[in-house]
Design an enzyme around this catalytic site. Structure first.
Site: not given
Ligand code: NI
Length: 182
Positions: A45, A50, A95-96, A137-138, A141
């Protein structure tokens, strides 16, 4: 084109993204780039913030099983809102934007999300387990929330120090004298 993923503690990650007013070619290009960035990472995701864009856009691909094989299942959603929740599930999330961090998180097990698809049409998507976790999660963000915010202050400081200690990947060369620009 894959874009650079913004890393903690970049302050943009704390900002709230704004709803997309009109879905147009720019939105579609953003979505395309976000998919490429997510697959290249790789992740399941990605939220627009991001890649440095404060718009309520996210992409998800948790795959789907077909004849016992996992197939791609790309999904983009604009201005997502969770309209139903059911049950609880705990998942270890990474998380990226937060290198080397995995935190067990409790989320709703099932959700229904309403929003717009990449053509601007209203859609409703039901998600369960990983799909539900990825959505939550997204969407966090888009509201400026990160996994690291769920840690105690002490643990958060330790994590930050650990990242700082790693320092730059390459030695930084110094210029020979002061330079006056602009
Ligand atoms: Ni994340």
């Amino acid at each position: 084109m894959p874009l650079k993923i913004v890393q903690y503690p970049d302050p943009i990650l704390k900002k709230k993204s704004v709803p997309v007013q009109k879905v147009d070619k720019d939105t579609q290009k953003l979505i395309e780039d976000m998919f490429e960035t997510m697959y290249a990472a790789p992740g399941v995701g990605l939220a627009a913030v991001q890649v440095g864009v404060l718009q309520r856009v996210l992409v998800i691909d948790v795959g789907r099983l077909e004849d016992g094989k996992r197939r791609p299942d790309p999904l983009a959603i604009i201005n997502p809102v969770i309209v139903e929740r059911e049950g609880k599930i705990e998942w270890e999330e990474g998380c990226l934007s937060l290198p080397e961090m995995v935190i067990p998180m409790e989320r709703s097990k099932k959700i229904v999300v309403a929003g717009l698809d990449a053509t601007g049409q209203p859609i409703k998507i039901a998600g369960e387990d990983l799909m539900s976790v990825a959505f939550q999660h997204e969407i966090d963000h888009l509201d400026g929330l990160l996994l690291v915010d769920r840690l105690s202050r002490l643990k958060r400081e330790l994590y930050r120090k650990q990242l700082e200690k790693q320092g730059p990947e390459e030695p930084v060369e110094k210029g020979v004298g002061p330079v006056y620009l602009g």
